[in-house]
Design a protein around this motif. Structure first.
Motif, mmCIF file in Angstrom:
data_model
loop_
_atom_site.group_PDB
_atom_site.id
_atom_site.type_symbol
_atom_site.label_atom_id
_atom_site.label_comp_id
_atom_site.label_asym_id
_atom_site.label_seq_id
_atom_site.Cartn_x
_atom_site.Cartn_y
_atom_site.Cartn_z
ATOM 1 N N SER A 10 0.827 -1.205 0.000
ATOM 2 C CA SER A 10 0.000 0.000 0.000
ATOM 3 C C SER A 10 0.863 1.256 0.000
ATOM 4 O O SER A 10 0.580 2.214 -0.728
ATOM 5 C CB SER A 10 -0.917 -0.003 1.233
ATOM 6 N N ILE A 11 1.911 1.255 0.803
ATOM 7 C CA ILE A 11 2.821 2.408 0.853
ATOM 8 C C ILE A 11 3.573 2.536 -0.472
ATOM 9 O O ILE A 11 3.719 3.629 -1.016
ATOM 10 C CB ILE A 11 3.788 2.291 2.038
ATOM 11 N N ALA A 12 4.021 1.417 -1.021
ATOM 12 C CA ALA A 12 4.743 1.444 -2.297
ATOM 13 C C ALA A 12 3.851 1.955 -3.422
ATOM 14 O O ALA A 12 4.307 2.672 -4.315
ATOM 15 C CB ALA A 12 5.278 0.058 -2.628
ATOM 16 N N ALA A 13 2.580 1.615 -3.386
ATOM 17 C CA ALA A 13 1.638 2.065 -4.411
ATOM 18 C C ALA A 13 1.384 3.565 -4.317
ATOM 19 O O ALA A 13 0.933 4.184 -5.275
ATOM 20 C CB ALA A 13 0.324 1.305 -4.292
ATOM 21 N N SER A 14 1.673 4.143 -3.159
ATOM 22 C CA SER A 14 1.472 5.576 -2.949
ATOM 23 C C SER A 14 2.730 6.367 -3.248
ATOM 24 O O SER A 14 2.881 7.494 -2.782
ATOM 25 C CB SER A 14 1.038 5.832 -1.503
ATOM 26 N N SER A 15 3.631 5.795 -4.002
ATOM 27 C CA SER A 15 4.901 6.442 -4.318
ATOM 28 C C SER A 15 4.668 7.824 -4.920
ATOM 29 O O SER A 15 3.907 7.992 -5.853
ATOM 30 C CB SER A 15 5.686 5.569 -5.295
ATOM 31 N N GLY A 16 5.336 8.815 -4.341
ATOM 32 C CA GLY A 16 5.215 10.187 -4.826
ATOM 33 C C GLY A 16 4.051 10.948 -4.231
ATOM 34 O O GLY A 16 3.887 12.134 -4.493
ATOM 35 N N ILE A 17 3.233 10.289 -3.439
ATOM 36 C CA ILE A 17 2.075 10.920 -2.812
ATOM 37 C C ILE A 17 2.321 10.995 -1.304
ATOM 38 O O ILE A 17 2.806 10.042 -0.703
ATOM 39 C CB ILE A 17 0.792 10.103 -3.070
ATOM 40 N N MET A 18 1.998 12.128 -0.696
ATOM 41 C CA MET A 18 2.143 12.248 0.746
ATOM 42 C C MET A 18 1.081 11.377 1.423
ATOM 43 O O MET A 18 -0.094 11.421 1.047
ATOM 44 C CB MET A 18 1.967 13.698 1.193
#
Length: 76
Positions: free
Chosen positions: A32-40
């Motif tokens: 989930s964190i990896a999928a949010s790459s570039g997003i705060m």
């Protein structure tokens, strides 16, 4: 209550029995964190959700639509 938790819920055998649940949920958490790459992202909310997911699966044996009521909504 403390003695009951220590002897029943937090015994070595019981904690080891939930290892696969913890490993799977942490893997989903990392994805989930990896999928949010570039997003705060709000890590406090993510960790609260992780804790809730692990606890719910350990207690009821699986996921439930209603388990989110015990965790604040994620603000990703």
């Amino acid at each position: 209550m403390r003695r009951l938790c220590t002897s029943e819920l937090l015994s070595t055998k019981r904690v080891l029995s939930f290892r696969s649940i913890r490993e799977e949920e942490v893997s989903l958490f990392i994805r989930s964190i990896a999928a949010s790459s570039g997003i705060m992202i709000n890590l406090s909310s993510k960790f609260a959700s992780l804790t809730n997911d692990i606890t719910a699966r350990a207690i009821i044996g699986g996921r439930s639509e209603d388990q989110r009521i015990f965790c604040p909504p994620s603000t990703t």
